[in-house]
Every structure is written in C-alpha cells, then in structure tokens.
Design a protein around this motif. Structure first.
Motif, PDB file in Angstrom:
ATOM      1  N   UNK A  75       0.849  -1.185   0.000  1.00  0.00           N
ATOM      2  CA  UNK A  75       0.000   0.000   0.000  1.00  0.00           C
ATOM      3  C   UNK A  75       0.891   1.244   0.000  1.00  0.00           C
ATOM      4  N   UNK A  76       0.574   2.158  -0.894  1.00  0.00           N
ATOM      5  CA  UNK A  76       1.403   3.346  -1.022  1.00  0.00           C
ATOM      6  C   UNK A  76       1.266   4.229   0.203  1.00  0.00           C
ATOM      7  N   UNK A  77       2.348   4.941   0.524  1.00  0.00           N
ATOM      8  CA  UNK A  77       2.272   5.760   1.710  1.00  0.00           C
ATOM      9  C   UNK A  77       3.119   7.012   1.583  1.00  0.00           C
ATOM     10  N   UNK A  78       2.490   8.133   1.938  1.00  0.00           N
ATOM     11  CA  UNK A  78       3.188   9.396   2.092  1.00  0.00           C
ATOM     12  C   UNK A  78       2.974   9.813   3.538  1.00  0.00           C
ATOM     13  N   UNK A  79       4.065  10.007   4.244  1.00  0.00           N
ATOM     14  CA  UNK A  79       3.984  10.280   5.673  1.00  0.00           C
ATOM     15  C   UNK A  79       4.544  11.651   5.981  1.00  0.00           C
ATOM     16  N   UNK A  80       3.736  12.450   6.657  1.00  0.00           N
ATOM     17  CA  UNK A  80       4.196  13.739   7.145  1.00  0.00           C
ATOM     18  C   UNK A  80       4.488  13.612   8.630  1.00  0.00           C
ATOM     19  N   UNK A  81       5.549  14.255   9.057  1.00  0.00           N
ATOM     20  CA  UNK A  81       6.096  13.978  10.384  1.00  0.00           C
ATOM     21  C   UNK A  81       5.182  14.399  11.519  1.00  0.00           C
ATOM     22  N   UNK A  82       4.368  15.420  11.316  1.00  0.00           N
ATOM     23  CA  UNK A  82       3.505  15.901  12.395  1.00  0.00           C
ATOM     24  C   UNK A  82       2.106  16.145  11.867  1.00  0.00           C
ATOM     25  N   UNK A  83       1.096  15.864  12.673  1.00  0.00           N
ATOM     26  CA  UNK A  83      -0.275  16.223  12.297  1.00  0.00           C
ATOM     27  C   UNK A  83      -0.600  17.643  12.707  1.00  0.00           C
ATOM     28  N   UNK A  84      -0.098  18.032  13.877  1.00  0.00           N
ATOM     29  CA  UNK A  84      -0.343  19.378  14.402  1.00  0.00           C
ATOM     30  C   UNK A  84       0.973  19.941  14.934  1.00  0.00           C
ATOM     31  N   UNK A  85       1.161  21.243  14.662  1.00  0.00           N
ATOM     32  CA  UNK A  85       2.343  21.941  15.163  1.00  0.00           C
ATOM     33  C   UNK A  85       1.934  23.334  15.595  1.00  0.00           C
ATOM     34  N   UNK A  86       2.494  23.789  16.706  1.00  0.00           N
ATOM     35  CA  UNK A  86       2.328  25.178  17.132  1.00  0.00           C
ATOM     36  C   UNK A  86       3.716  25.765  17.306  1.00  0.00           C
ATOM     37  N   UNK A  87       3.981  26.839  16.592  1.00  0.00           N
ATOM     38  CA  UNK A  87       5.295  27.477  16.634  1.00  0.00           C
ATOM     39  C   UNK A  87       5.138  28.965  16.906  1.00  0.00           C
ATOM     40  N   UNK A  88       6.214  29.553  17.370  1.00  0.00           N
ATOM     41  CA  UNK A  88       6.200  30.990  17.662  1.00  0.00           C
ATOM     42  C   UNK A  88       6.709  31.779  16.460  1.00  0.00           C
ATOM     43  N   UNK A  89       6.231  32.994  16.335  1.00  0.00           N
ATOM     44  CA  UNK A  89       6.703  33.897  15.290  1.00  0.00           C
ATOM     45  C   UNK A  89       8.216  34.013  15.351  1.00  0.00           C
ATOM     46  N   UNK A  90       8.850  33.912  14.173  1.00  0.00           N
ATOM     47  CA  UNK A  90      10.295  34.035  14.094  1.00  0.00           C
ATOM     48  C   UNK A  90      11.058  32.727  14.189  1.00  0.00           C
ATOM     49  N   UNK A  91      10.384  31.660  14.610  1.00  0.00           N
ATOM     50  CA  UNK A  91      11.064  30.359  14.705  1.00  0.00           C
ATOM     51  C   UNK A  91      11.331  29.801  13.315  1.00  0.00           C
ATOM     52  N   UNK A  92      12.335  28.971  13.219  1.00  0.00           N
ATOM     53  CA  UNK A  92      12.604  28.206  12.005  1.00  0.00           C
ATOM     54  C   UNK A  92      11.844  26.887  12.129  1.00  0.00           C
ATOM     55  N   UNK A  93      11.068  26.560  11.119  1.00  0.00           N
ATOM     56  CA  UNK A  93      10.180  25.406  11.183  1.00  0.00           C
ATOM     57  C   UNK A  93      10.513  24.439  10.055  1.00  0.00           C
ATOM     58  N   UNK A  94      10.581  23.169  10.393  1.00  0.00           N
ATOM     59  CA  UNK A  94      10.842  22.120   9.406  1.00  0.00           C
ATOM     60  C   UNK A  94       9.613  21.201   9.333  1.00  0.00           C
ATOM     61  N   UNK A  95       9.093  21.042   8.135  1.00  0.00           N
ATOM     62  CA  UNK A  95       8.029  20.066   7.900  1.00  0.00           C
ATOM     63  C   UNK A  95       8.622  18.961   7.019  1.00  0.00           C
TER      64      UNK A  95
END
Lengths: 111, 113
Positions: B1-21
């Motif tokens: 079965x094919x699968x595409x996986x994203x590391x997080x379902x929900x994220x809360x970050x602060x303004x100015x942070x560096x964010x990796x998805x």
C-alpha cells in the motif's frame, strides 16, 4: 497564467439528489485532469481523465472531459450524507510536472 | 500500500522560529510537492521537486524553502515563521510522467502564534 476554476464553490443538496460539479481550465501543455474527494484529511483520488468524451465511472460517481471546450464535470447520482466533502479538480501542466488545483467545491448533503 | 507520511499532524510554533516540515514517501516516486490549503483559496503549490536536489518554485514560494537530499524525503522549511503562514500543509508524491495520480500525506496543521 495557468488556472483551474471550479464551480459552484459550495452546494447544499438533500439525500437522493443528483449533482454536477464543474471544472474549467486554461493551462499550457495540458496532460491530464484529476478529481479528488477531501473529507477532514488528505485528498483521496477519484478519477484521472486524459481523453475527451470517455466517461469514467465508479459506482454513483462519473466524470467526463471535453478537451475542446476545456472543462470537465463530475456527476454524483443519488447522493448520500457520506458524499459531503470538498471535491477538488487538478490539472497536470508543463513538462516538469506541475499539478495545479482549483479552489474546490464544498458539497453538503442533508438527510 | 502506497504511503506518504508527514512527520507531524499538528504543530504550534512561535513567530520568528525556524520550522521544518518533513515528508517521506515509500513508493520511489520522482516527483514530490508541497501545498498549503486555506479556506476559500484551495490548494496552492509552494514548491515541487522532480528529482533529488532539484526544485522548482510553485505559485507561492515566498517565505519558504525546500530540501530534497534523498529521493524519498522532501522537506519544507519556514526560515522565520510568521502568523500568515498558519495553514494546513499537504505533501504529495507521484511517479514521472503526467498521467498518474498524486498521493497525499495526511497533512500538517501549523499554527504560528
């Protein structure tokens, strides 16, 4: 500029009704058109259309493409509450593979 | 079965942070995509990649960058997160050629506060 336009943007019907969702496109180097259904999570694939006039069918859903008039329709007959979702139309364009989407049609089916 | 996986379902970050998805696919697909989805605006393409280390800007690349060091992984980077980047982010992959479906991950709902 490549664009995909869906209409209507939202639609409310009652169970048992038949609905027709529209998708028109103006793109460079059209390759194929896709329909997706999205509930509260990832879009799920419904149909891919590449040739004009050939109907694709799956249960109560069907779709057809008109490459001369640059549009596609998605029909749903005998609608059920489980058909409530956002229906997305997307078109593959250009040689490198750019998949662009319309804004979607939000369908609500009332019992 | 094919699968595409994203590391997080929900994220809360602060303004100015560096964010990796992060997005990983197990289908050996050449093409990978990042979209954001906002009410009334549909899915808008941020970046796509058709090969390792190759990337192309989509319709709304400003404020984002991407990385594709391995075929199976495509990362979206927000260099300095802002509140207008609060959105649902969807990753997708597809085989080469333009006559196949794209497979989607479950999405990451990012909130920037």
């Amino acid at each position: 500029e490549d664009k995909v336009v869906q209409s209507p943007l939202s639609l409310v019907v009652h169970e048992g009704d038949t609905v027709t969702l529209n998708c028109s496109y103006e793109v460079t180097n059209f390759r194929s058109l896709l329909w997706y259904k999205q509930e509260k999570k990832a879009p799920t694939f419904l149909f891919m259309l590449t040739s004009s006039g050939i109907e694709k069918k799956s249960g109560r859903l069907s779709s057809i493409l008109d490459k001369k008039e640059l549009f596609s329709i998605l029909n749903i007959t005998a609608t059920q509450t489980g058909d409530s979702a956002i229906y997305l139309c997307a078109v593959w364009v250009r040689s490198q593979g750019n998949l662009i989407f319309g804004k979607g049609t939000k369908l609500s089916v009332k019992p | 079965d094919v699968k595409v996986t994203q590391s997080s379902r929900y994220l809360v970050k602060r303004t100015g942070e560096k964010v990796f998805l992060e997005c990983v696919q197990d289908m050996d697909h050449e093409n990978m995509f990042w979209y954001r989805q906002d009410p009334g605006l549909g899915l808008r393409l941020i970046y796509f990649s058709y090969d390792v280390k190759m990337k192309e800007k989509g319709d709304i690349p400003e404020g984002y960058s991407v990385s594709r060091e391995k075929k199976e992984r495509f990362s979206l980077i927000l260099e300095s997160a802002s509140t207008n980047q609060t959105s649902m982010y969807l990753c997708a992959s597809s085989p080469p050629g333009l006559v196949s479906e794209a497979f989607f991950g479950q999405g990451t709902r990012l909130t920037v506060v």
